[in-house]
Design a protein around this motif. Structure first.
Motif, PDB file in Angstrom:
ATOM      1  N   LYS A  18      -2.929  21.598 -24.196  1.00 40.12           N
ATOM      2  CA  LYS A  18      -4.226  21.750 -24.846  1.00 40.12           C
ATOM      3  C   LYS A  18      -5.285  22.019 -23.787  1.00 40.12           C
ATOM      4  O   LYS A  18      -5.440  21.233 -22.849  1.00 40.12           O
ATOM      5  CB  LYS A  18      -4.571  20.499 -25.636  1.00 40.12           C
ATOM      6  CG  LYS A  18      -3.596  20.239 -26.763  1.00 40.12           C
ATOM      7  CD  LYS A  18      -3.922  18.971 -27.499  1.00 40.12           C
ATOM      8  CE  LYS A  18      -2.875  18.728 -28.574  1.00 40.12           C
ATOM      9  NZ  LYS A  18      -3.072  17.459 -29.245  1.00 40.12           N
ATOM     10  N   ALA A  19      -6.019  23.104 -23.945  1.00 40.94           N
ATOM     11  CA  ALA A  19      -7.025  23.504 -22.966  1.00 40.94           C
ATOM     12  C   ALA A  19      -8.090  22.437 -22.767  1.00 40.94           C
ATOM     13  O   ALA A  19      -8.583  22.232 -21.664  1.00 40.94           O
ATOM     14  CB  ALA A  19      -7.684  24.805 -23.389  1.00 40.94           C
ATOM     15  N   LYS A  20      -8.449  21.740 -23.829  1.00 40.45           N
ATOM     16  CA  LYS A  20      -9.502  20.728 -23.730  1.00 40.45           C
ATOM     17  C   LYS A  20      -8.946  19.344 -23.419  1.00 40.45           C
ATOM     18  O   LYS A  20      -9.695  18.384 -23.319  1.00 40.45           O
ATOM     19  CB  LYS A  20     -10.315  20.698 -25.021  1.00 40.45           C
ATOM     20  CG  LYS A  20     -11.111  21.967 -25.235  1.00 40.45           C
ATOM     21  CD  LYS A  20     -11.977  21.881 -26.460  1.00 40.45           C
ATOM     22  CE  LYS A  20     -12.754  23.166 -26.629  1.00 40.45           C
ATOM     23  NZ  LYS A  20     -13.610  23.137 -27.808  1.00 40.45           N
ATOM     24  N   GLY A  21      -7.637  19.234 -23.256  1.00 41.17           N
ATOM     25  CA  GLY A  21      -7.039  17.954 -22.904  1.00 41.17           C
ATOM     26  C   GLY A  21      -7.374  17.593 -21.470  1.00 41.17           C
ATOM     27  O   GLY A  21      -7.561  18.463 -20.620  1.00 41.17           O
ATOM     28  N   PRO A  22      -7.475  16.306 -21.174  1.00 42.50           N
ATOM     29  CA  PRO A  22      -7.819  15.887 -19.816  1.00 42.50           C
ATOM     30  C   PRO A  22      -6.716  16.205 -18.818  1.00 42.50           C
ATOM     31  O   PRO A  22      -5.541  16.056 -19.116  1.00 42.50           O
ATOM     32  CB  PRO A  22      -8.039  14.383 -19.944  1.00 42.50           C
ATOM     33  CG  PRO A  22      -7.283  13.976 -21.161  1.00 42.50           C
ATOM     34  CD  PRO A  22      -7.272  15.171 -22.067  1.00 42.50           C
ATOM     35  N   ALA A  23      -7.119  16.647 -17.626  1.00 47.64           N
ATOM     36  CA  ALA A  23      -6.145  16.952 -16.576  1.00 47.64           C
ATOM     37  C   ALA A  23      -5.648  15.665 -15.915  1.00 47.64           C
ATOM     38  O   ALA A  23      -4.458  15.519 -15.650  1.00 47.64           O
ATOM     39  CB  ALA A  23      -6.765  17.877 -15.540  1.00 47.64           C
ATOM     40  N   PHE A  24      -6.558  14.758 -15.636  1.00 48.57           N
ATOM     41  CA  PHE A  24      -6.210  13.503 -14.961  1.00 48.57           C
ATOM     42  C   PHE A  24      -6.965  12.344 -15.597  1.00 48.57           C
ATOM     43  O   PHE A  24      -7.892  11.791 -14.999  1.00 48.57           O
ATOM     44  CB  PHE A  24      -6.568  13.585 -13.467  1.00 48.57           C
ATOM     45  CG  PHE A  24      -5.915  14.732 -12.765  1.00 48.57           C
ATOM     46  CD1 PHE A  24      -4.569  14.691 -12.446  1.00 48.57           C
ATOM     47  CD2 PHE A  24      -6.629  15.865 -12.447  1.00 48.57           C
ATOM     48  CE1 PHE A  24      -3.959  15.756 -11.809  1.00 48.57           C
ATOM     49  CE2 PHE A  24      -6.036  16.935 -11.801  1.00 48.57           C
ATOM     50  CZ  PHE A  24      -4.693  16.873 -11.489  1.00 48.57           C
ATOM     51  N   PRO A  25      -6.599  11.945 -16.806  1.00 53.53           N
ATOM     52  CA  PRO A  25      -7.348  10.884 -17.473  1.00 53.53           C
ATOM     53  C   PRO A  25      -7.121   9.529 -16.812  1.00 53.53           C
ATOM     54  O   PRO A  25      -6.051   9.258 -16.267  1.00 53.53           O
ATOM     55  CB  PRO A  25      -6.780  10.889 -18.888  1.00 53.53           C
ATOM     56  CG  PRO A  25      -5.390  11.409 -18.723  1.00 53.53           C
ATOM     57  CD  PRO A  25      -5.469  12.407 -17.597  1.00 53.53           C
ATOM     58  N   LEU A  26      -8.146   8.705 -16.861  1.00 60.48           N
ATOM     59  CA  LEU A  26      -8.041   7.321 -16.412  1.00 60.48           C
ATOM     60  C   LEU A  26      -7.833   6.488 -17.664  1.00 60.48           C
ATOM     61  O   LEU A  26      -8.694   6.447 -18.543  1.00 60.48           O
ATOM     62  CB  LEU A  26      -9.316   6.901 -15.679  1.00 60.48           C
ATOM     63  CG  LEU A  26      -9.376   5.461 -15.187  1.00 60.48           C
ATOM     64  CD1 LEU A  26      -8.233   5.170 -14.212  1.00 60.48           C
ATOM     65  CD2 LEU A  26     -10.711   5.178 -14.538  1.00 60.48           C
ATOM     66  N   ASP A  59      -5.552  -0.433 -19.623  1.00 62.07           N
ATOM     67  CA  ASP A  59      -4.296  -1.144 -19.897  1.00 62.07           C
ATOM     68  C   ASP A  59      -3.955  -1.133 -21.382  1.00 62.07           C
ATOM     69  O   ASP A  59      -2.787  -1.230 -21.752  1.00 62.07           O
ATOM     70  CB  ASP A  59      -4.388  -2.595 -19.409  1.00 62.07           C
ATOM     71  CG  ASP A  59      -4.445  -2.686 -17.898  1.00 62.07           C
ATOM     72  OD1 ASP A  59      -3.984  -1.740 -17.231  1.00 62.07           O
ATOM     73  OD2 ASP A  59      -4.943  -3.709 -17.382  1.00 62.07           O
ATOM     74  N   GLU A  60      -4.983  -0.989 -22.227  1.00 64.25           N
ATOM     75  CA  GLU A  60      -4.763  -0.958 -23.671  1.00 64.25           C
ATOM     76  C   GLU A  60      -4.422   0.445 -24.177  1.00 64.25           C
ATOM     77  O   GLU A  60      -4.137   0.639 -25.343  1.00 64.25           O
ATOM     78  CB  GLU A  60      -6.015  -1.458 -24.410  1.00 64.25           C
ATOM     79  CG  GLU A  60      -6.320  -2.924 -24.176  1.00 64.25           C
ATOM     80  CD  GLU A  60      -7.061  -3.158 -22.849  1.00 64.25           C
ATOM     81  OE1 GLU A  60      -7.730  -2.223 -22.363  1.00 64.25           O
ATOM     82  OE2 GLU A  60      -6.937  -4.267 -22.317  1.00 64.25           O
ATOM     83  N   GLY A  61      -4.469   1.448 -23.290  1.00 66.16           N
ATOM     84  CA  GLY A  61      -4.104   2.806 -23.662  1.00 66.16           C
ATOM     85  C   GLY A  61      -5.265   3.708 -24.040  1.00 66.16           C
ATOM     86  O   GLY A  61      -5.058   4.807 -24.526  1.00 66.16           O
ATOM     87  N   TYR A  62      -6.494   3.253 -23.813  1.00 65.06           N
ATOM     88  CA  TYR A  62      -7.665   4.069 -24.127  1.00 65.06           C
ATOM     89  C   TYR A  62      -8.082   4.888 -22.911  1.00 65.06           C
ATOM     90  O   TYR A  62      -7.986   4.431 -21.786  1.00 65.06           O
ATOM     91  CB  TYR A  62      -8.843   3.183 -24.566  1.00 65.06           C
ATOM     92  CG  TYR A  62      -8.559   2.376 -25.798  1.00 65.06           C
ATOM     93  CD1 TYR A  62      -8.537   2.978 -27.053  1.00 65.06           C
ATOM     94  CD2 TYR A  62      -8.295   1.018 -25.715  1.00 65.06           C
ATOM     95  CE1 TYR A  62      -8.269   2.239 -28.192  1.00 65.06           C
ATOM     96  CE2 TYR A  62      -8.035   0.263 -26.847  1.00 65.06           C
ATOM     97  CZ  TYR A  62      -8.023   0.882 -28.080  1.00 65.06           C
ATOM     98  OH  TYR A  62      -7.758   0.158 -29.198  1.00 65.06           O
ATOM     99  N   ILE A  63      -8.584   6.094 -23.177  1.00 68.37           N
ATOM    100  CA  ILE A  63      -9.097   6.918 -22.080  1.00 68.37           C
ATOM    101  C   ILE A  63     -10.448   6.369 -21.655  1.00 68.37           C
ATOM    102  O   ILE A  63     -11.385   6.318 -22.448  1.00 68.37           O
ATOM    103  CB  ILE A  63      -9.214   8.398 -22.494  1.00 68.37           C
ATOM    104  CG1 ILE A  63      -7.831   8.979 -22.784  1.00 68.37           C
ATOM    105  CG2 ILE A  63      -9.921   9.209 -21.423  1.00 68.37           C
ATOM    106  CD1 ILE A  63      -7.838  10.415 -23.262  1.00 68.37           C
ATOM    107  N   ILE A  64     -10.541   5.956 -20.392  1.00 66.25           N
ATOM    108  CA  ILE A  64     -11.786   5.441 -19.838  1.00 66.25           C
ATOM    109  C   ILE A  64     -12.640   6.602 -19.335  1.00 66.25           C
ATOM    110  O   ILE A  64     -13.842   6.650 -19.546  1.00 66.25           O
ATOM    111  CB  ILE A  64     -11.501   4.453 -18.686  1.00 66.25           C
ATOM    112  CG1 ILE A  64     -10.734   3.250 -19.210  1.00 66.25           C
ATOM    113  CG2 ILE A  64     -12.787   4.035 -17.997  1.00 66.25           C
ATOM    114  CD1 ILE A  64     -10.214   2.339 -18.122  1.00 66.25           C
ATOM    115  N   ASN A  65     -12.009   7.530 -18.659  1.00 60.21           N
ATOM    116  CA  ASN A  65     -12.695   8.688 -18.109  1.00 60.21           C
ATOM    117  C   ASN A  65     -11.741   9.862 -18.182  1.00 60.21           C
ATOM    118  O   ASN A  65     -10.669   9.825 -17.588  1.00 60.21           O
ATOM    119  CB  ASN A  65     -13.124   8.428 -16.666  1.00 60.21           C
ATOM    120  CG  ASN A  65     -13.955   9.531 -16.079  1.00 60.21           C
ATOM    121  OD1 ASN A  65     -13.931  10.672 -16.541  1.00 60.21           O
ATOM    122  ND2 ASN A  65     -14.695   9.219 -15.041  1.00 60.21           N
TER     123      ASN A  65
END
Length: 75
Positions: free
Chosen positions: A4-12, A15-21
């Motif tokens: 996906k073009a808009k998907g994060p390349a290196f998401p942070l 521990d709960e599985g949520y994207i922080i950044n």
């Protein structure tokens, strides 16, 4: 798995599985890498706009191709 073009390349991820950044999108990352390669070529376009345009076109082409590829999928 489609890329996906808009998907994060290196998401942070927390521990709960949520994207922080999310950081850069895959499209932005691929375009930056393509631009880096274009800048090393003496036969590359002359204007900044041409460099940027080619980098984005290469990034989009890579995303399109990766979206079609199924050979690297884990079952």
């Amino acid at each position: 798995m489609k890329t996906k073009a808009k998907g994060p390349a290196f998401p942070l991820i927390s521990d709960e599985g949520y994207i922080i950044n999310a950081g850069l999108t895959k499209r932005e990352y691929f375009a930056a890498m393509a631009l880096q390669g274009l800048l090393t070529d003496n036969e590359s376009p002359n204007s900044r706009e041409e460099f940027a345009g080619y980098a984005v076109k290469f990034a989009d082409a890579l995303i399109d191709e990766l979206s079609k590829t199924k050979t690297n999928e884990k079952k």
